[in-house]
Scaffold this motif. Sequence first.
Motif, PDB file in Angstrom:
ATOM      1  N   UNK A  37       0.856  -1.187   0.000  1.00  0.00           N
ATOM      2  CA  UNK A  37       0.000   0.000   0.000  1.00  0.00           C
ATOM      3  C   UNK A  37       0.895   1.241   0.000  1.00  0.00           C
ATOM      4  N   UNK A  38       0.369   2.359  -0.477  1.00  0.00           N
ATOM      5  CA  UNK A  38       1.152   3.596  -0.552  1.00  0.00           C
ATOM      6  C   UNK A  38       1.666   4.035   0.813  1.00  0.00           C
ATOM      7  N   UNK A  39       0.864   3.872   1.837  1.00  0.00           N
ATOM      8  CA  UNK A  39       1.209   4.333   3.182  1.00  0.00           C
ATOM      9  C   UNK A  39       2.077   3.329   3.945  1.00  0.00           C
ATOM     10  N   UNK A  40       2.222   2.120   3.420  1.00  0.00           N
ATOM     11  CA  UNK A  40       2.922   1.051   4.139  1.00  0.00           C
ATOM     12  C   UNK A  40       4.427   1.263   4.130  1.00  0.00           C
ATOM     13  N   UNK A  41       5.050   1.185   5.310  1.00  0.00           N
ATOM     14  CA  UNK A  41       6.483   1.403   5.443  1.00  0.00           C
ATOM     15  C   UNK A  41       7.228   0.159   5.908  1.00  0.00           C
ATOM     16  N   UNK A  42       6.494  -0.929   6.183  1.00  0.00           N
ATOM     17  CA  UNK A  42       7.107  -2.128   6.733  1.00  0.00           C
ATOM     18  C   UNK A  42       6.663  -3.371   5.978  1.00  0.00           C
ATOM     19  N   UNK A  43       7.479  -4.410   6.057  1.00  0.00           N
ATOM     20  CA  UNK A  43       7.137  -5.715   5.500  1.00  0.00           C
ATOM     21  C   UNK A  43       6.548  -6.528   6.642  1.00  0.00           C
ATOM     22  N   UNK A  44       5.267  -6.818   6.557  1.00  0.00           N
ATOM     23  CA  UNK A  44       4.579  -7.516   7.636  1.00  0.00           C
ATOM     24  C   UNK A  44       4.691  -9.023   7.460  1.00  0.00           C
ATOM     25  N   UNK A  45       4.935  -9.719   8.572  1.00  0.00           N
ATOM     26  CA  UNK A  45       4.981 -11.173   8.533  1.00  0.00           C
ATOM     27  C   UNK A  45       4.379 -11.744   9.806  1.00  0.00           C
ATOM     28  N   UNK A  46       3.967 -13.009   9.714  1.00  0.00           N
ATOM     29  CA  UNK A  46       3.504 -13.754  10.877  1.00  0.00           C
ATOM     30  C   UNK A  46       4.225 -15.098  10.831  1.00  0.00           C
ATOM     31  N   UNK A  47       4.736 -15.518  11.970  1.00  0.00           N
ATOM     32  CA  UNK A  47       5.493 -16.763  12.044  1.00  0.00           C
ATOM     33  C   UNK A  47       4.650 -17.855  12.688  1.00  0.00           C
ATOM     34  N   UNK A  48       4.868 -19.088  12.250  1.00  0.00           N
ATOM     35  CA  UNK A  48       4.148 -20.215  12.821  1.00  0.00           C
ATOM     36  C   UNK A  48       4.735 -21.532  12.359  1.00  0.00           C
ATOM     37  N   UNK A  49       4.165 -22.612  12.870  1.00  0.00           N
ATOM     38  CA  UNK A  49       4.665 -23.952  12.573  1.00  0.00           C
ATOM     39  C   UNK A  49       4.341 -24.394  11.151  1.00  0.00           C
ATOM     40  N   UNK A  50       3.153 -24.030  10.663  1.00  0.00           N
ATOM     41  CA  UNK A  50       2.758 -24.405   9.302  1.00  0.00           C
ATOM     42  C   UNK A  50       1.744 -23.395   8.777  1.00  0.00           C
ATOM     43  N   UNK A  51       1.413 -23.528   7.510  1.00  0.00           N
ATOM     44  CA  UNK A  51       0.511 -22.559   6.877  1.00  0.00           C
ATOM     45  C   UNK A  51      -0.867 -22.557   7.522  1.00  0.00           C
TER      46      UNK A  51
END
Length: 145
Positions: A37-51
Amino acid sequence: EDEPNRGKIMKLLRFKSTKTTDSTSLTSLDQYIENMKDWQKEIFFVAGADQASVEKSQFLEQFLAKDVEVLYFIDPIDEYMAQNVASYEGKRFKNIATENVQLQDDDDEDLATRREKYYKDKFKPLTKWLKKLYGMSVMRVIVSK
């Protein structure tokens, strides 16, 4: 760990994300940044054991509602990479499971502030009771947005 070749290696990385539709499609960091997005300044992630487990994460709700892509870090090395690399192309990696993730709100900021204050006041007895109930097991009890 390979500092001189870090940039080249980072371009080769591929991840599943909230925008990948099938089990074989993956997103590169360059594709992610291009779709941000235009306003987005970070790469967002979520960590876990599997999808399956990361797709059920409660933290994804606000990102899915605002159509913001989130990368799935489902290999143990992914989280290690995010901690040691910290950023890519000037964009910092941000784990959405942390408390301070702020998404730009399309609503009037004054309205959002008033709504937040109202709910904080309304649920103050509940949050106090929950904090007392759980004691040292929790760091804090707050009303989420």
